[in-house]
Design a protein around this motif. Structure first.
Motif, PDB file in Angstrom:
ATOM      1  N   UNK A 147      18.681 -18.245   0.913  1.00  0.00           N
ATOM      2  CA  UNK A 147      18.896 -17.657   2.239  1.00  0.00           C
ATOM      3  C   UNK A 147      19.341 -16.200   2.124  1.00  0.00           C
ATOM      4  N   UNK A 148      20.190 -15.900   1.138  1.00  0.00           N
ATOM      5  CA  UNK A 148      20.643 -14.520   0.954  1.00  0.00           C
ATOM      6  C   UNK A 148      19.472 -13.632   0.565  1.00  0.00           C
ATOM      7  N   UNK A 149      18.617 -14.124  -0.316  1.00  0.00           N
ATOM      8  CA  UNK A 149      17.445 -13.361  -0.732  1.00  0.00           C
ATOM      9  C   UNK A 149      16.506 -13.132   0.452  1.00  0.00           C
ATOM     10  N   UNK A 150      16.286 -14.184   1.262  1.00  0.00           N
ATOM     11  CA  UNK A 150      15.415 -14.066   2.431  1.00  0.00           C
ATOM     12  C   UNK A 150      15.974 -13.058   3.434  1.00  0.00           C
ATOM     13  N   UNK A 151      17.275 -13.095   3.620  1.00  0.00           N
ATOM     14  CA  UNK A 151      17.915 -12.160   4.554  1.00  0.00           C
ATOM     15  C   UNK A 151      17.766 -10.720   4.062  1.00  0.00           C
ATOM     16  N   UNK A 152      17.953 -10.511   2.754  1.00  0.00           N
ATOM     17  CA  UNK A 152      17.791  -9.165   2.194  1.00  0.00           C
ATOM     18  C   UNK A 152      16.367  -8.668   2.364  1.00  0.00           C
ATOM     19  N   UNK A 153      15.396  -9.516   2.141  1.00  0.00           N
ATOM     20  CA  UNK A 153      13.987  -9.114   2.290  1.00  0.00           C
ATOM     21  C   UNK A 153      13.673  -8.792   3.745  1.00  0.00           C
ATOM     22  N   UNK A 154      14.225  -9.587   4.650  1.00  0.00           N
ATOM     23  CA  UNK A 154      13.976  -9.371   6.075  1.00  0.00           C
ATOM     24  C   UNK A 154      14.568  -8.032   6.524  1.00  0.00           C
ATOM     25  N   UNK A 155      15.780  -7.722   6.041  1.00  0.00           N
ATOM     26  CA  UNK A 155      16.414  -6.451   6.407  1.00  0.00           C
ATOM     27  C   UNK A 155      15.635  -5.267   5.823  1.00  0.00           C
ATOM     28  N   UNK A 156      15.147  -5.389   4.611  1.00  0.00           N
ATOM     29  CA  UNK A 156      14.368  -4.311   4.002  1.00  0.00           C
ATOM     30  C   UNK A 156      13.075  -4.103   4.752  1.00  0.00           C
ATOM     31  N   UNK A 157      12.448  -5.178   5.197  1.00  0.00           N
ATOM     32  CA  UNK A 157      11.200  -5.068   5.958  1.00  0.00           C
ATOM     33  C   UNK A 157      11.444  -4.434   7.327  1.00  0.00           C
ATOM     34  N   UNK A 158      12.564  -4.783   7.973  1.00  0.00           N
ATOM     35  CA  UNK A 158      12.877  -4.200   9.291  1.00  0.00           C
ATOM     36  C   UNK A 158      13.119  -2.693   9.186  1.00  0.00           C
ATOM     37  N   UNK A 159      13.728  -2.291   8.085  1.00  0.00           N
ATOM     38  CA  UNK A 159      14.010  -0.865   7.934  1.00  0.00           C
ATOM     39  C   UNK A 159      12.730  -0.064   7.701  1.00  0.00           C
ATOM     40  N   UNK A 160      11.791  -0.646   7.030  1.00  0.00           N
ATOM     41  CA  UNK A 160      10.557   0.075   6.725  1.00  0.00           C
ATOM     42  C   UNK A 160       9.542   0.008   7.856  1.00  0.00           C
ATOM     43  N   UNK A 161       9.583  -1.043   8.625  1.00  0.00           N
ATOM     44  CA  UNK A 161       8.567  -1.230   9.669  1.00  0.00           C
ATOM     45  C   UNK A 161       9.202  -0.892  11.024  1.00  0.00           C
ATOM     46  N   UNK A 162       8.562  -0.014  11.756  1.00  0.00           N
ATOM     47  CA  UNK A 162       9.101   0.367  13.056  1.00  0.00           C
ATOM     48  C   UNK A 162       8.632  -0.567  14.169  1.00  0.00           C
ATOM     49  N   UNK A 163       7.652  -1.398  13.953  1.00  0.00           N
ATOM     50  CA  UNK A 163       7.170  -2.326  14.973  1.00  0.00           C
ATOM     51  C   UNK A 163       8.165  -3.461  15.154  1.00  0.00           C
ATOM     52  N   UNK A 164       8.784  -3.915  14.067  1.00  0.00           N
ATOM     53  CA  UNK A 164       9.690  -5.049  14.165  1.00  0.00           C
ATOM     54  C   UNK A 164      10.949  -4.562  14.770  1.00  0.00           C
TER      55      UNK A 164
END
Length: 160
Positions: A143-160
Protein backbone atom coordinates in the motif's frame (compact mmCIF):
# COMPACT_ATOMS: atom_id res chain seq x y z
CA UNK A 1 97.98 -28.87 51.34
CA UNK A 2 99.65 -31.67 49.43
CA UNK A 3 96.37 -33.50 49.27
CA UNK A 4 94.67 -30.46 47.79
CA UNK A 5 97.38 -30.01 45.16
CA UNK A 6 97.34 -33.67 44.25
CA UNK A 7 93.57 -33.77 43.77
CA UNK A 8 93.54 -30.60 41.64
CA UNK A 9 96.38 -31.75 39.42
CA UNK A 10 95.07 -35.28 38.98
CA UNK A 11 91.64 -33.93 37.94
CA UNK A 12 93.25 -31.62 35.38
CA UNK A 13 95.42 -34.43 33.98
CA UNK A 14 92.39 -36.72 33.68
CA UNK A 15 90.50 -34.02 31.78
CA UNK A 16 93.34 -33.75 29.29
CA UNK A 17 93.16 -37.46 28.65
CA UNK A 18 96.80 -38.04 29.49
CA UNK A 19 96.30 -40.16 32.52
CA UNK A 20 93.68 -42.24 34.21
CA UNK A 21 92.02 -45.06 32.39
CA UNK A 22 88.58 -44.37 33.87
CA UNK A 23 87.14 -43.04 30.63
CA UNK A 24 88.20 -46.08 28.65
CA UNK A 25 86.45 -48.36 31.10
CA UNK A 26 83.25 -46.37 30.74
CA UNK A 27 83.30 -46.67 26.95
CA UNK A 28 83.94 -50.39 27.08
CA UNK A 29 81.11 -50.96 29.54
CA UNK A 30 78.45 -49.50 27.18
CA UNK A 31 77.44 -52.08 24.58
CA UNK A 32 77.66 -51.06 20.94
CA UNK A 33 74.89 -53.50 19.95
CA UNK A 34 71.41 -51.89 20.26
CA UNK A 35 69.87 -55.29 21.01
CA UNK A 36 72.10 -55.73 24.00
CA UNK A 37 71.36 -52.20 25.12
CA UNK A 38 67.64 -52.97 25.05
CA UNK A 39 68.17 -56.21 26.99
CA UNK A 40 67.09 -58.47 24.11
CA UNK A 41 68.69 -61.04 21.93
CA UNK A 42 69.46 -60.17 18.32
CA UNK A 43 66.42 -62.11 17.01
CA UNK A 44 64.04 -60.50 19.52
CA UNK A 45 65.37 -57.08 18.61
CA UNK A 46 64.90 -57.69 14.86
CA UNK A 47 61.35 -58.95 15.45
CA UNK A 48 60.66 -55.87 17.57
CA UNK A 49 61.94 -53.60 14.79
CA UNK A 50 59.73 -55.36 12.22
CA UNK A 51 56.68 -54.87 14.44
CA UNK A 52 57.50 -51.20 14.88
CA UNK A 53 57.79 -50.70 11.11
CA UNK A 54 54.50 -52.55 10.48
CA UNK A 55 52.67 -50.52 13.11
CA UNK A 56 54.03 -47.28 11.63
CA UNK A 57 52.86 -48.31 8.17
CA UNK A 58 49.38 -49.12 9.53
CA UNK A 59 49.18 -45.76 11.31
CA UNK A 60 50.31 -43.94 8.18
CA UNK A 61 47.73 -45.77 6.07
CA UNK A 62 44.95 -44.97 8.55
CA UNK A 63 46.04 -41.33 8.64
CA UNK A 64 46.07 -41.12 4.85
CA UNK A 65 42.58 -42.67 4.76
CA UNK A 66 41.26 -40.09 7.23
CA UNK A 67 42.85 -37.26 5.24
CA UNK A 68 41.24 -38.60 2.07
CA UNK A 69 37.83 -38.81 3.78
CA UNK A 70 38.13 -35.20 4.89
CA UNK A 71 39.18 -34.19 1.39
CA UNK A 72 36.18 -36.05 -0.01
CA UNK A 73 33.90 -34.13 2.33
CA UNK A 74 35.45 -30.83 1.24
CA UNK A 75 35.01 -31.79 -2.43
CA UNK A 76 31.37 -32.65 -1.74
CA UNK A 77 30.78 -29.30 -0.04
CA UNK A 78 32.51 -27.45 -2.85
CA UNK A 79 30.24 -29.14 -5.39
CA UNK A 80 27.18 -28.43 -3.29
CA UNK A 81 27.91 -24.73 -2.92
CA UNK A 82 29.50 -24.39 -6.38
CA UNK A 83 32.91 -23.33 -5.06
CA UNK A 84 36.16 -23.73 -7.03
CA UNK A 85 37.86 -27.12 -6.85
CA UNK A 86 41.08 -27.71 -4.94
CA UNK A 87 44.00 -29.65 -6.41
CA UNK A 88 45.23 -30.54 -2.92
CA UNK A 89 42.01 -32.36 -2.06
CA UNK A 90 42.00 -34.27 -5.33
CA UNK A 91 45.63 -35.30 -4.78
CA UNK A 92 44.87 -36.56 -1.27
CA UNK A 93 41.99 -38.64 -2.56
CA UNK A 94 44.19 -40.15 -5.30
CA UNK A 95 47.00 -40.89 -2.83
CA UNK A 96 44.63 -42.88 -0.59
CA UNK A 97 43.91 -45.08 -3.58
CA UNK A 98 41.08 -47.16 -2.15
CA UNK A 99 37.46 -46.35 -2.73
CA UNK A 100 37.29 -43.28 -0.53
CA UNK A 101 33.91 -42.09 0.55
CA UNK A 102 32.31 -40.11 3.28
CA UNK A 103 32.16 -41.72 6.72
CA UNK A 104 28.75 -43.15 7.62
CA UNK A 105 27.93 -40.35 10.06
CA UNK A 106 28.60 -37.72 7.43
CA UNK A 107 26.68 -39.65 4.78
CA UNK A 108 23.61 -39.59 7.03
CA UNK A 109 24.01 -35.86 7.61
CA UNK A 110 24.38 -35.18 3.88
CA UNK A 111 21.31 -37.30 3.10
CA UNK A 112 19.26 -35.38 5.67
CA UNK A 113 20.41 -32.06 4.21
CA UNK A 114 19.47 -33.17 0.70
CA UNK A 115 15.99 -34.23 1.85
CA UNK A 116 15.48 -30.86 3.55
CA UNK A 117 16.63 -28.96 0.46
CA UNK A 118 14.35 -31.04 -1.80
CA UNK A 119 11.44 -30.27 0.51
CA UNK A 120 12.20 -26.55 0.36
CA UNK A 121 12.44 -26.64 -3.44
CA UNK A 122 9.11 -28.41 -3.87
CA UNK A 123 5.75 -26.62 -4.23
CA UNK A 124 4.70 -27.70 -0.76
CA UNK A 125 7.87 -26.23 0.67
CA UNK A 126 7.17 -22.94 -1.06
CA UNK A 127 3.60 -22.93 0.27
CA UNK A 128 4.87 -23.50 3.80
CA UNK A 129 7.30 -20.62 3.47
CA UNK A 130 4.43 -18.40 2.31
CA UNK A 131 2.46 -19.37 5.41
CA UNK A 132 5.35 -18.25 7.60
CA UNK A 133 5.43 -14.77 6.02
CA UNK A 134 4.00 -11.75 7.82
CA UNK A 135 1.08 -10.84 5.54
CA UNK A 136 0.24 -7.61 7.37
CA UNK A 137 3.73 -6.23 6.81
CA UNK A 138 3.57 -7.19 3.13
CA UNK A 139 0.17 -5.46 2.73
CA UNK A 140 1.44 -2.31 4.39
CA UNK A 141 4.52 -2.25 2.21
CA UNK A 142 2.45 -2.76 -0.97
CA UNK A 143 0.00 0.00 0.00
CA UNK A 144 2.86 2.40 0.78
CA UNK A 145 4.47 1.65 -2.58
CA UNK A 146 1.14 2.12 -4.39
CA UNK A 147 0.55 5.42 -2.61
CA UNK A 148 4.04 6.67 -3.55
CA UNK A 149 3.49 5.74 -7.20
CA UNK A 150 0.09 7.44 -7.23
CA UNK A 151 1.54 10.65 -5.77
CA UNK A 152 4.40 10.66 -8.29
CA UNK A 153 1.94 10.18 -11.15
CA UNK A 154 -0.30 13.01 -9.88
CA UNK A 155 2.64 15.37 -9.74
CA UNK A 156 3.70 14.62 -13.29
CA UNK A 157 0.27 14.50 -14.88
CA UNK A 158 -1.81 17.66 -14.92
CA UNK A 159 -5.03 15.90 -16.02
CA UNK A 160 -5.34 13.92 -12.79
Amino acid sequence: MAFLMKSMLSNQVKNLGLGGGGEENKEESTPSDPAAAAGMTREEYEEYQKQMVEEKMERDAAFAQKKAERACLRVHLREKYRLPKSELDENQIQMAGDDVGLPEDLQKMVAEDQVEEEDKDSILGQLQSIQNMDMDAIKEKAQATFTEMKQAAEQKCCVM
